[in-house]
Design a protein around this motif. Structure first.
Motif, short mmCIF file in Angstrom:
data_model
loop_
_atom_site.label_atom_id
_atom_site.label_comp_id
_atom_site.label_asym_id
_atom_site.label_seq_id
_atom_site.Cartn_x
_atom_site.Cartn_y
_atom_site.Cartn_z
N ASN A 93 -21.00 37.73 10.07
CA ASN A 93 -20.38 36.45 9.73
C ASN A 93 -18.89 36.61 9.39
N ILE A 94 -18.55 37.74 8.77
CA ILE A 94 -17.14 37.99 8.42
C ILE A 94 -16.32 38.15 9.69
N VAL A 95 -16.84 38.92 10.63
CA VAL A 95 -16.09 39.19 11.87
C VAL A 95 -15.83 37.89 12.63
N LYS A 96 -16.85 37.01 12.70
CA LYS A 96 -16.65 35.80 13.52
C LYS A 96 -16.08 34.62 12.72
N SER A 97 -15.76 34.83 11.44
CA SER A 97 -15.26 33.72 10.62
C SER A 97 -13.87 33.26 11.05
N GLU A 98 -13.64 31.97 10.88
CA GLU A 98 -12.31 31.41 11.13
C GLU A 98 -11.78 30.91 9.80
N LEU A 99 -10.71 31.48 9.32
CA LEU A 99 -10.27 31.18 7.96
C LEU A 99 -9.30 29.99 7.95
N TYR A 100 -9.87 28.81 8.10
CA TYR A 100 -9.03 27.60 8.16
C TYR A 100 -8.51 27.17 6.79
N PHE A 101 -9.11 27.70 5.72
CA PHE A 101 -8.73 27.20 4.38
C PHE A 101 -7.27 27.55 4.04
N ILE A 102 -6.76 28.63 4.63
CA ILE A 102 -5.40 29.08 4.29
C ILE A 102 -4.38 28.01 4.66
N GLY A 103 -4.54 27.46 5.88
CA GLY A 103 -3.66 26.38 6.32
C GLY A 103 -3.87 25.13 5.49
N GLU A 104 -5.14 24.84 5.21
CA GLU A 104 -5.48 23.61 4.49
C GLU A 104 -4.90 23.57 3.07
N ILE A 105 -4.80 24.72 2.43
CA ILE A 105 -4.29 24.72 1.06
C ILE A 105 -2.78 25.00 1.01
N GLY A 106 -2.16 24.97 2.18
CA GLY A 106 -0.69 25.05 2.21
C GLY A 106 -0.15 26.46 2.04
N LEU A 107 -0.95 27.45 2.43
CA LEU A 107 -0.43 28.82 2.36
C LEU A 107 -0.14 29.35 3.76
N GLN A 108 -0.09 28.41 4.74
CA GLN A 108 0.06 28.86 6.13
C GLN A 108 1.36 29.63 6.35
N GLU A 109 2.36 29.35 5.51
CA GLU A 109 3.62 30.06 5.70
C GLU A 109 3.48 31.55 5.38
N HIS A 110 2.43 31.87 4.64
CA HIS A 110 2.18 33.28 4.35
C HIS A 110 1.49 33.97 5.52
N LEU A 111 1.13 33.17 6.54
CA LEU A 111 0.33 33.71 7.64
C LEU A 111 1.16 34.32 8.76
N SER A 112 2.45 34.10 8.75
CA SER A 112 3.27 34.66 9.81
C SER A 112 3.09 36.18 9.82
N PRO A 113 2.92 36.76 11.01
CA PRO A 113 2.64 38.19 11.08
C PRO A 113 3.74 39.04 10.45
N THR A 114 4.95 38.48 10.37
CA THR A 114 6.05 39.26 9.83
C THR A 114 6.28 38.96 8.36
N ARG A 115 5.51 38.01 7.83
CA ARG A 115 5.68 37.65 6.43
C ARG A 115 5.40 38.88 5.56
N ALA A 116 6.28 39.07 4.59
CA ALA A 116 6.28 40.34 3.89
C ALA A 116 5.06 40.57 3.00
N ASN A 117 4.32 39.54 2.66
CA ASN A 117 3.18 39.80 1.76
C ASN A 117 1.96 40.28 2.52
N GLY A 118 2.05 40.24 3.86
CA GLY A 118 1.01 40.87 4.66
C GLY A 118 -0.36 40.23 4.55
N LEU A 119 -0.41 38.88 4.42
CA LEU A 119 -1.71 38.21 4.38
C LEU A 119 -2.50 38.50 5.66
N VAL A 120 -1.81 38.52 6.78
CA VAL A 120 -2.47 38.84 8.05
C VAL A 120 -3.05 40.25 7.99
#
Lengths: 140, 411
Positions: free
Chosen positions: A97-124
């Protein structure tokens, strides 16, 4: 029956919907960071370190009754808060379930800017690590 | 010159109108751009110039007999003249590169070819990775030794050690004029003359000084000087390598290709003279022209007034930051520019940077590409506020409020 990944994501989204401004949101993330189940000091080793983050982040994955269990730590409290959300959604779930999960909550709670692959906090990087740990279990 | 007659005293609010991005909002708040050390913003005049070039003047340079090629070459070479005038050089001494890093690598490769095993390169403990790694690579290639002049706790160079590090073995002293991390202004002229007395050549990394103070290569007497366009209000991907003409003529070229040749046969190629000898391939023409335009823009300002304003901002920032409890400055040199690195208590720079960003403030957090310096100070990184002349006292006030709020949230 424990909750599914999507049920947990929806829960998080609901909680974040209560916040009126960025300060409340980050206050909450900071509080989550303070409550994160910490990885043992001895386990903060190079192989548990996620690269590409501005603050060092360590993740430990264990398997209990066919379910993944994650602990983590970071030098930065906001990073800890964000990974705490990830762990809440993905811990105690099956590797499959973890492998096939789609983590849509990150965008929904307004943290999508942390999702950029080059973003320094490395959420990706954190998401990739949690998923790759699950993938390792599947391959066993 | 005509513009001198029409020059108006520096007025920050008027100057801000020239930079469209400064009117932007971030997370619904007016942008406070304090990351000028990483890259500066562009005046409309520079943005328009790129547009005009591609709309009206574009062709390849130094090539065709046709009108557009001649036009492109003319504006390209005019920009070279503008750059040369800006730093007190002649146009043959100005080589266009991709940036400071590319300029340093050019010298590391070309000048590096003249080195023998056992020769020494001297740098300092406050160098950016771009002024460390090319020399390490060179030393490995040519079996030379890299020496590092230490940095003191207050962020200045340990000049008491200079005679121990600068010896007759030193072939090149490459050092940063203004530290991107500490804000320290190094005594360039004094260091250059000491190096020359030992027979060493000097490369001055002016990436963080060119936008903050007048630079004159003749007065400094440096052998090489490097800077990036994007830190001096021009686009990214364009930079400058200055080199004394006779010295540059005596060095081997860095890259081979078109433009840098005089005559090619399969048996042997003769090289073009300076500066084209070091500009292989089609250059970044629009970047060069836009860099020239950025310097034209600076020349049209009361630059002395601009630098004075910036100096006042730097002092204002430091004095207000001192009032915040548990703030620690990383770098307290007596001579600094308007760049300030700091830490607050044991708060992580990333956390502070993230919360400042939420309030519209752009600062840099991290190691600033100076990891050895971070190791010396035993810190993971810093928060860095780096100003430009278009910043205001009011922005500093708002920054201080935002910082206090961030500290409160994190504590």
């Amino acid at each position: 029956m424990s909750k599914s990944i999507n049920e947990l994501q929806d829960e998080v989204i609901e909680e974040f919907a209560l916040f009126d401004d960025w300060m409340e949101k980050y206050e909450y993330i900071i509080d989550l960071g303070k409550d994160l189940p910490l990885i043992e000091e001895a386990k903060k080793t190079e192989d548990r370190l996620i690269h590409g983050c501005q603050s060092r982040v360590w993740v430990e994955a264990e398997v209990l009754d066919d379910r993944m269990c994650f602990t983590a730590d970071s030098e930065a409290i906001i990073t800890k808060g964000i990974i705490s959300l990830l762990i809440r959604v993905l811990s105690n779930q099956t590797p499959e379930n973890i492998v096939k999960s789609e983590l849509y909550f990150i965008g929904e709670i307004g943290l999508q800017e942390h999702l950029s692959p080059t973003r320094a906090n490395g959420l990706v990087g954190m998401i990739n690590r949690l998923k790759s740990e699950a993938l390792k279990q599947l391959a066993k | 010159m005509l513009y001198l007659c029409t020059m108006v005293p520096f007025d920050v609010l008027r100057v801000r109108q020239d930079f469209p991005i400064l009117q932007e909002t971030v997370h619904g708040k007016p942008l406070i751009y304090f990351d000028n050390g990483a890259s500066s913003q562009k005046p409309q005049q520079v943005i328009d110039r790129i547009n005009h070039y591609y709309a009206k003047e574009h062709s390849n340079v130094h090539r065709g007999v046709h009108h557009l090629s001649a036009k492109a070459t003319e504006v390209y070479e005019a920009a070279r003249k503008t750059v040369a005038d800006f730093v007190g050089a002649t146009h043959e001494e100005i080589v266009f590169t991709k940036g400071t890093t590319d300029a340093i690598n050019t010298i590391a490769f070309s000048f590096g070819e003249t080195l023998k095993p056992g020769d020494e390169i001297l740098i300092t403990g406050m160098e950016h990775h771009s002024n460390i790694v090319p020399w390490q690579m060179l030393c490995e290639r040519k079996r030379c030794n890299l020496k590092v002049l230490p940095v003191l706790e207050n962020g200045t160079l340990d000049l008491s050690e200079i005679d121990r590090f600068l010896t007759e073995k030193t072939k090149l002293f490459s050092f940063v004029h203004v530290s991107n991390t500490l804000g320290t202004v190094n005594p360039a002229k004094e260091l250059i003359s000491k190096a020359h007395a030992m027979g060493a050549k000097v490369l001055l990394d002016a990436a963080q000084s060119i936008q903050h103070m007048p630079i004159n290569v003749q007065e400094l007497d440096c052998d090489f000087l490097a800077f990036s366009g994007h830190k001096v209000f021009a686009p990214t991907g364009i930079g400058v390598l200055y080199g004394k003409k006779d010295l540059m003529e005596s060095l081997p070229p860095y890259q081979g290709g078109g433009d840098m040749i005089e005559y090619v046969t399969f048996e042997k190629t003769t090289y073009n003279s300076m500066p084209l000898k070091f500009e292989a391939g089609t250059p970044n023409i629009s970047g060069v022209i836009a860099l020239g335009e950025a310097l034209n823009y600076l020349n049209s300002l009361d630059l002395q007034g601009a630098f004075q304003h910036e100096e006042a901002l730097g002092k204002y920032l430091r004095s207000h930051m001192r009032e915040i409890p548990k703030v620690r400055f990383i770098g307290e040199a007596p001579e600094t520019c308007s760049t300030l690195s700091f830490l607050v208590d044991d708060l992580h720079p990333f956390d502070l940077g993230t919360l400042l960003d939420q309030q519209g403030v752009a600062v840099r957090t991290g190691h600033h590409c100076t990891q050895p310096l971070m190791q010396q100070f035993n810190i993971p990184g810093t928060v860095r506020a780096s100003l430009a002349f278009y910043n205001t006292h009011e922005e500093i006030d708002r920054f201080i409020t935002a910082l206090n709020r961030s500290i409160q949230l994190l504590s």
